[in-house]
Design an enzyme around this catalytic site. Structure first.
Site, PDB file in Angstrom:
ATOM      1  N   GLU A  18      73.364 133.561  31.334  1.00 45.28           N
ATOM      2  CA  GLU A  18      74.179 134.485  32.105  1.00 45.28           C
ATOM      3  C   GLU A  18      74.434 133.981  33.510  1.00 45.28           C
ATOM      4  O   GLU A  18      73.595 133.309  34.113  1.00 45.28           O
ATOM      5  CB  GLU A  18      73.504 135.859  32.128  1.00 45.28           C
ATOM      6  CG  GLU A  18      73.877 136.609  30.875  1.00 45.28           C
ATOM      7  CD  GLU A  18      72.808 137.542  30.376  1.00 45.28           C
ATOM      8  OE1 GLU A  18      73.161 138.475  29.655  1.00 45.28           O
ATOM      9  OE2 GLU A  18      71.637 137.341  30.700  1.00 45.28           O
ATOM     10  N   CYS A  47      75.334 133.782  41.149  1.00 43.17           N
ATOM     11  CA  CYS A  47      73.938 133.609  40.749  1.00 43.17           C
ATOM     12  C   CYS A  47      73.925 132.759  39.477  1.00 43.17           C
ATOM     13  O   CYS A  47      74.434 133.153  38.439  1.00 43.17           O
ATOM     14  CB  CYS A  47      73.330 134.988  40.519  1.00 43.17           C
ATOM     15  SG  CYS A  47      71.614 134.925  40.034  1.00 43.17           S
ATOM     16  N   CYS A  58      62.409 130.600  30.395  1.00 47.85           N
ATOM     17  CA  CYS A  58      61.577 130.082  31.490  1.00 47.85           C
ATOM     18  C   CYS A  58      60.196 129.799  30.937  1.00 47.85           C
ATOM     19  O   CYS A  58      59.696 130.554  30.097  1.00 47.85           O
ATOM     20  CB  CYS A  58      61.496 131.131  32.609  1.00 47.85           C
ATOM     21  SG  CYS A  58      60.679 130.530  34.104  1.00 47.85           S
ATOM     22  N   CYS A  73      55.981 135.285  34.735  1.00 45.27           N
ATOM     23  CA  CYS A  73      55.753 136.317  35.743  1.00 45.27           C
ATOM     24  C   CYS A  73      55.816 137.673  35.047  1.00 45.27           C
ATOM     25  O   CYS A  73      56.731 137.936  34.277  1.00 45.27           O
ATOM     26  CB  CYS A  73      56.800 136.207  36.850  1.00 45.27           C
ATOM     27  SG  CYS A  73      56.790 134.567  37.601  1.00 45.27           S
ATOM     28  N   CYS A 113      58.978 140.033  35.211  1.00 45.09           N
ATOM     29  CA  CYS A 113      60.296 139.435  34.990  1.00 45.09           C
ATOM     30  C   CYS A 113      60.613 139.386  33.501  1.00 45.09           C
ATOM     31  O   CYS A 113      59.820 138.884  32.707  1.00 45.09           O
ATOM     32  CB  CYS A 113      60.312 138.022  35.565  1.00 45.09           C
ATOM     33  SG  CYS A 113      61.810 137.100  35.167  1.00 45.09           S
ATOM     34  N   CYS A 172      68.604 141.162  39.067  1.00 43.33           N
ATOM     35  CA  CYS A 172      67.523 140.181  38.935  1.00 43.33           C
ATOM     36  C   CYS A 172      66.542 140.589  37.856  1.00 43.33           C
ATOM     37  O   CYS A 172      66.096 141.730  37.813  1.00 43.33           O
ATOM     38  CB  CYS A 172      66.700 140.113  40.220  1.00 43.33           C
ATOM     39  SG  CYS A 172      67.562 139.438  41.584  1.00 43.33           S
TER      40      CYS A 172
END
Ligand code: SAH
Ligand code: SF4
Length: 393
Positions: free
Chosen positions: A115, A128, A135, A139, A142, A368
């Site tokens: 995205e 962004c 990933c 975290c 997230c 985010c």
């Protein structure tokens, strides 16, 4: 679902072949482009000049068709078209929020999707950009972190995200067009999916193209790379990219940070701060942005705010407070507005800018840390459609 590929953090070899196809010129560094042209048959003496010409057509004017490169001879244009392509990721869907935020889902080689979010503001337009599919880090607040890494994006796929956004904004300049400040797409943040410093070379090569005066031509002060704290790559970011740096700080004790940003177990707060202290000097005294996600009862007390101020003392800094963007099943809650304001106030009174980030594009899940859920939702919808049509999903 895409099949899981092994984790790779290496640079792509030159020339970068599309699977069974011609070489894509997008994302090659100037040196790589030069070598690639020579290997195609461009005389060595002309190669440097040809790099400049082709580079400008691709990145300055947004041209994708060799036939339109009118300062090259017809035969040379035909030879280029035979050997190469100018390819950017395919836009699969686009959503526009009521606040003007645009979210693109783009497909890259292998069928993976990432995205890209465009956020218009009064004085700037920020893109962004994603650096990885998924990933490797985990975290706990997230949503991207709950998705395993599928692969690193190539430099072409990273710079390609900027190019498709400019296509959509219809913003390829005409001669004499305004520069940076007034552009619709004036800023880039590497804050999409992935940890950019675990894909260093590709991110660097893409940002070099973004900063090149003959490339996308954005000032390095308009590019911000956000890292969770990959300490050994921070000095290298200063030296080899030179953009602004943001760090996902999120806690003021190692105990709490270990639980939120697990990379802290490898490089703790003290080690991270040491690397950050050197950064502004290496890049000519720029402020570092400390990102701090506000999690109810976890990291949002007055004592936390005061500790944060003590920790960052002496670092030219700004603290971005991000109200937690909740996602289904998330183990945290967003701090109350009053709590966030009280926290911001302590930091502000200590002499640091402490803006509270307004969530943008909430209606299209563009904020985010929400990027994964949106992809899954899109997938599910397609599967549902397929099921309804009696097709295999
Ligand atoms: N991997 C990099 C960049 C991508 S994340 C990094 O971690 O810095 C961009 C920012 O969004 C980071 O500060 C990240 O911590 C934050 N973020 C992630 N999930 C979030 C959520 N659910 N709510 C608010 N901020 C979040
Ligand atoms: Fe990865 Fe950044 Fe999410 Fe952490 S916050 S899991 S580093 S994308």
């Amino acid at each position: 679902m895409p099949t899981q590929a092994p984790i790779t953090q290496d640079v792509m070899t030159i020339p970068r072949k599309l699977p069974d196809g011609p070489v894509n010129l997008v994302g090659l560094t100037r040196d790589q482009l030069r070598e690639t042209l020579i290997s195609q048959g461009t005389p060595e003496k002309q190669a440097k000049m040809r790099v400049g010409q082709i580079w400008q057509w691709i990145y300055q004017w947004g041209v994708r068709d060799f036939a339109a490169m009118t300062n090259l001879s017809k035969t040379y244009r035909a030879a280029l078209a035979e050997a190469f392509v100018i390819a950017v990721p395919e836009v699969v869907s686009k959503q526009v929020s009521t606040d003007g935020t645009r979210k693109y889902l783009v497909r890259i080689a292998g069928g993976h999707e990432v995205e890209v979010v465009y956020i218009p503001e009064e004085d700037r337009g920020t893109l962004c950009v994603s650096s990885q599919v998924g990933c490797t880090l985990t975290c706990s607040f997230c949503h991207t972190g709950t998705q395993k890494l599928v692969r690193n994006l190539t430099a072409g796929e990273i710079v390609g995200q900027i190019m498709v956004a400019r296509d959509d904004l219809d913003e390829w300049p005409v001669p004499g067009a305004p520069k940076d400040e007034t552009r619709l797409l004036s800023n880039i943040v590497l804050m999409g999916m992935g940890e950019p410093l675990y894909n260093f070379e590709n991110v660097r090569d893409a940002m070099k193209i973004a900063m090149d005066p003959e490339g996308i031509s954005l000032s390095r002060r308009r590019i911000t790379l956000s890292t969770s704290g990959v300490v050994p790559e921070i000095a290298r970011t200063a030296e080899e990219i030179g953009c602004l740096l943001a760090v996902s700080f999120h806690a003021t004790t190692d105990e709490v940070r270990n639980g939120l940003v697990p990379i802290n177990k490898r490089w703790n707060i003290e080690t991270l701060l040491e690397a950050l202290r050197a950064y502004p000097r290496l890049t000519n005294s720029e402020r570092i942005t400390f990102e701090y996600v506000m999690l109810d009862g976890v990291n949002d007390s007055d004592a936390d705010a005061r500790r944060l101020v003590r920790l960052i003392e002496g670092i030219p800094a700004k603290v971005n407070l991000i109200p937690f963007n909740e996602w289904p099943g998330a183990p945290y809650k967003r701090s109350s507005n009053n709590r966030i304001r009280a926290f911001a106030d302590i930091i502000y009174k200590a002499g640091y800018a402490s803006p509270i980030r307004t969530p943008r594009g909430e209606d299209i899940l563009a904020a985010c840390g929400q990027l994964k859920s949106a992809t899954q939702r899109a997938r599910k919808t397609r599967n549902e459609i397929a099921a309804e049509a009696g097709l295999p999903g």
